[in-house]
Design an enzyme around this catalytic site. Structure first.
Site, short mmCIF file in Angstrom:
data_model
loop_
_atom_site.label_atom_id
_atom_site.label_comp_id
_atom_site.label_asym_id
_atom_site.label_seq_id
_atom_site.Cartn_x
_atom_site.Cartn_y
_atom_site.Cartn_z
N ASP A 1 40.00 36.18 42.87
CA ASP A 1 38.95 37.17 43.13
C ASP A 1 37.58 36.61 42.77
O ASP A 1 37.44 35.88 41.79
CB ASP A 1 39.22 38.45 42.32
CG ASP A 1 40.44 39.20 42.83
OD1 ASP A 1 40.60 39.26 44.06
OD2 ASP A 1 41.21 39.72 42.00
N ARG B 1 39.70 41.07 35.68
CA ARG B 1 39.19 42.16 34.84
C ARG B 1 38.35 41.64 33.70
O ARG B 1 38.27 42.27 32.64
CB ARG B 1 40.35 43.01 34.29
CG ARG B 1 41.19 43.60 35.38
CD ARG B 1 41.93 44.86 35.01
NE ARG B 1 42.68 45.23 36.18
CZ ARG B 1 43.99 44.97 36.34
NH1 ARG B 1 44.68 44.43 35.37
NH2 ARG B 1 44.59 45.30 37.46
N CYS C 1 39.87 35.66 35.10
CA CYS C 1 40.44 37.01 35.07
C CYS C 1 39.65 37.99 35.93
O CYS C 1 38.44 38.13 35.78
CB CYS C 1 40.49 37.53 33.64
SG CYS C 1 41.04 39.25 33.57
N ARG D 1 51.61 55.26 44.13
CA ARG D 1 51.72 54.50 42.89
C ARG D 1 50.36 54.33 42.25
O ARG D 1 49.33 54.36 42.92
CB ARG D 1 52.39 53.14 43.13
CG ARG D 1 51.75 52.28 44.21
CD ARG D 1 52.83 51.40 44.85
NE ARG D 1 52.28 50.34 45.66
CZ ARG D 1 51.87 50.50 46.92
NH1 ARG D 1 51.90 51.68 47.48
NH2 ARG D 1 51.41 49.46 47.59
N CYS E 1 44.40 40.81 25.47
CA CYS E 1 45.43 39.88 25.96
C CYS E 1 45.66 38.84 24.87
O CYS E 1 44.85 38.67 23.97
CB CYS E 1 44.96 39.17 27.22
SG CYS E 1 44.53 40.32 28.53
N ARG F 1 44.87 53.85 43.95
CA ARG F 1 44.41 53.36 45.25
C ARG F 1 45.41 53.68 46.34
O ARG F 1 45.06 53.98 47.45
CB ARG F 1 44.20 51.85 45.14
CG ARG F 1 43.85 51.20 46.44
CD ARG F 1 43.27 49.82 46.24
NE ARG F 1 42.06 49.86 45.44
CZ ARG F 1 41.71 48.91 44.56
NH1 ARG F 1 42.49 47.87 44.38
NH2 ARG F 1 40.61 49.02 43.88
N TYR F 2 46.69 53.56 46.02
CA TYR F 2 47.75 53.87 46.99
C TYR F 2 48.34 55.22 46.58
O TYR F 2 48.58 55.45 45.40
CB TYR F 2 48.86 52.81 46.91
CG TYR F 2 48.40 51.38 47.11
CD1 TYR F 2 48.16 50.88 48.39
CD2 TYR F 2 48.25 50.53 46.02
CE1 TYR F 2 47.76 49.56 48.56
CE2 TYR F 2 47.86 49.20 46.20
CZ TYR F 2 47.62 48.72 47.47
OH TYR F 2 47.25 47.41 47.64
N CYS G 1 42.39 34.47 30.44
CA CYS G 1 42.36 33.56 31.58
C CYS G 1 40.93 33.50 32.08
O CYS G 1 40.30 34.53 32.30
CB CYS G 1 43.28 34.08 32.68
SG CYS G 1 44.90 34.54 32.06
N LYS H 1 45.68 45.21 48.44
CA LYS H 1 46.20 43.87 48.76
C LYS H 1 46.40 43.72 50.27
O LYS H 1 47.10 44.51 50.88
CB LYS H 1 47.51 43.64 48.03
CG LYS H 1 47.33 43.67 46.53
CD LYS H 1 48.65 43.58 45.81
CE LYS H 1 48.46 43.73 44.32
NZ LYS H 1 48.06 45.11 43.94
N ASP I 1 42.90 40.62 47.59
CA ASP I 1 42.59 41.98 47.19
C ASP I 1 41.25 42.30 47.85
O ASP I 1 40.25 41.66 47.54
CB ASP I 1 42.52 42.08 45.66
CG ASP I 1 43.21 43.33 45.15
OD1 ASP I 1 42.92 44.41 45.70
OD2 ASP I 1 44.02 43.23 44.22
C1 LIG Z 1 48.40 45.72 42.88
C2 LIG Z 1 48.15 47.13 42.72
C3 LIG Z 1 49.19 48.06 42.83
C4 LIG Z 1 50.62 47.66 43.12
O1 LIG Z 1 50.74 47.09 44.39
P1 LIG Z 1 52.17 46.61 44.91
O2 LIG Z 1 51.87 45.93 46.22
O3 LIG Z 1 53.01 47.82 45.06
O4 LIG Z 1 52.73 45.67 43.89
C5 LIG Z 1 48.89 49.39 42.68
N1 LIG Z 1 47.63 49.80 42.43
C6 LIG Z 1 46.60 48.94 42.35
C7 LIG Z 1 45.23 49.46 42.10
C8 LIG Z 1 46.82 47.57 42.48
O5 LIG Z 1 45.81 46.71 42.37
S1 SF4 Z 2 44.46 37.64 34.04
FE1 SF4 Z 2 43.09 38.86 32.72
S2 SF4 Z 2 44.27 40.68 32.18
FE2 SF4 Z 2 45.72 39.14 32.93
S3 SF4 Z 2 46.42 38.06 31.07
FE3 SF4 Z 2 44.72 36.89 31.94
S4 SF4 Z 2 42.93 37.66 30.82
FE4 SF4 Z 2 44.54 39.17 30.54
#
Ligand SMILES: *Cc1c(COP(=O)(O)O)cnc(C)c1O
Ligand code: SF4
Length: 391
Positions: free
Chosen positions: A315, A156, A154, A138, A147, A134-135, A151, A359, A352
């Site tokens: 989220d 995801r 979550c 990174r 996991c 996305r960025y 959670c 973010k 997000d």
């Molecule tokens: C959170 C996240 C990051 C890292 O973001 P930082 O602000 O640098 O910690 C990178 N890629 C994705 C897709 C993210 O959700």
């Molecule tokens: S938030 Fe989702 S990915 Fe993270 S530890 Fe909990 S269940 Fe696993």
């Protein structure tokens, strides 16, 4: 030496007598023939995760909402709680923050307006399976789907679960190739699932391969394991990680109750091995949405050398309404931290961006007026000050 023996040796050298807390002792008694050495073995904890109504019902008094939630969550996100984490639950209090995070409630099955399967739009920013890019500089590398504890909120939840524990070699190689061929990527965030559910060997393979790419300056590990399964932070693990310094770690902490002696021991090992740690906290209704609870959490984190990094607005995943708070609640929490306590104890509050905005930081406004380079500001206590730009 087999892996269990090596873990046990490791434990006996660090804990001359393995002494469990009264809460841990209460729960271990429900596992036939289990010894404190088993309890300290992370693989025992994984094998014996609480995954059924019958088992959980033995050691906590479940409510109707929880029972229906557990019965209904099977084809969604399964319940899975390491005995260690379960031992932190209050058996009588359904509002216990550990319970609310790990035991499904019936509300999970109710979908509300504006909720989404993939609220952060990760799937559409995924150039190859497992990567979210996305960025420009990174990338997020989702290395597995398993996991220790699932959670209930979550982000995801569409993909996590025990089904597919790791990805195939081809998938990993495609991700490595993508990172190798994108010279702009200087930071790789290894997450999942939880990367620390993998073996040291597999994890080392991933970290080593990434660190061999010349433009990758460092890797980060995003994990909840030091909280839900601190036994995983073994001497072998930290000795392996040490070799690939710098490695940063983002740990998902949500409540002061999570910071036990056992967790402190795990974080001490990580910090003493030169791994800088940050926390990521999800703002959750009835769990940490009171400024006093959040402040206590931030203070406890600094005491175990974890620097508060982000507070996330929860989220809008499907069935998350009972966890979500208005944005004003988060803003008020930050307002009550900034200036009122150690600056290191103040994380950034972010949403997000729904659909894939990344973010977005939110904070209260300290600029009251702005006119031709003259700023009227307020401080944390509400006093006003005027600042002039250089002419
Ligand atoms: C959170 C996240 C990051 C890292 O973001 P930082 O602000 O640098 O910690 C990178 N890629 C994705 C897709 C993210 O959700
Ligand atoms: S938030 Fe989702 S990915 Fe993270 S530890 Fe909990 S269940 Fe696993």
């Amino acid at each position: 030496m087999n892996p269990i023996e090596s873990i046990q040796n490791e434990i006996s050298s660090s804990f001359p007598t393995v002494k469990l807390s009264p809460k841990e002792n209460r729960v271990i008694n429900f596992f036939k023939d289990a010894t404190p050495l088993d309890w300290e073995d992370w693989r025992w904890q994984i094998r014996n995760r609480v995954r059924s109504l019958d088992v959980l019902n033995k050691f906590i008094n479940l409510t109707k909402h929880e029972i229906k939630g557990i019965q209904g969550c099977g084809n969604k996100l399964t319940m899975s709680i390491p005995p260690y984490f379960a031992s932190l639950m209050d058996p009588e209090d359904p509002k216990c923050p550990i319970r609310l995070q790990s035991v499904p409630q019936v509300h999970e099955l109710e979908v509300s307006e504006n909720e989404m399967r993939d609220p952060c739009g990760e799937d559409k920013n995924s150039p190859v399976h497992g990567l979210v890019h996305r960025y420009p500089d990174r990338v997020l590398f989702l290395v597995n789907e398993m996991c220790a504890m699932y959670c209930r909120y979550c982000t995801r939840s569409r993909m996590v679960g025990d089904g597919q524990r790791t990805l195939s070699t081809e998938t990993y190689n495609a991700a490595f190739d993508y990172i190798r061929s994108n010279k702009k990527i200087r930071d790789v965030l290894i997450s999942g699932g939880d990367p620390l559910t993998m073996s040291d060997r597999m994890l080392e393979h991933i970290i080593k391969t990434l660190k061999e790419i010349p433009h990758v300056e460092f890797v980060r590990i995003g994990t909840r394991i030091p909280v839900t399964l601190p036994q995983r932070i073994t001497f072998d693990l930290v000795n392996m990680l040490k070799k690939y310094s710098p490695i940063w770690m983002s740990i998902h902490f949500n409540h002061p109750k999570e910071i036990t002696k056992r967790v402190k021991f795990a974080c001490d090992l990580l910090a003493d091995s030169g791994i800088p740690m940050g926390s990521q906290t999800v703002l959750l209704k009835g769990i940490n949405d009171k400024p006093a609870v959040m402040k206590k959490l931030m203070h406890e984190l600094l005491k175990i050398r974890v620097r508060p990094y982000y507070i996330y607005q929860c989220d809008p995943i499907l069935g998350s309404k009972h966890f979500r708070t208005p944005v004003s609640v988060g803003l008020n929490i930050i307002e009550k931290l900034r200036g009122h306590t150690t600056g290191y104890a103040v994380p950034t509050y972010v949403i997000d961006g729904p659909g894939g905005g990344g973010k977005i930081p939110l904070s209260s406004n300290y600029i009251l007026a702005q006119d031709n380079g003259v700023y009227t500001l307020r401080n944390y206590a509400g006093k006003q000050f005027v600042y002039h730009d250089p002419q």
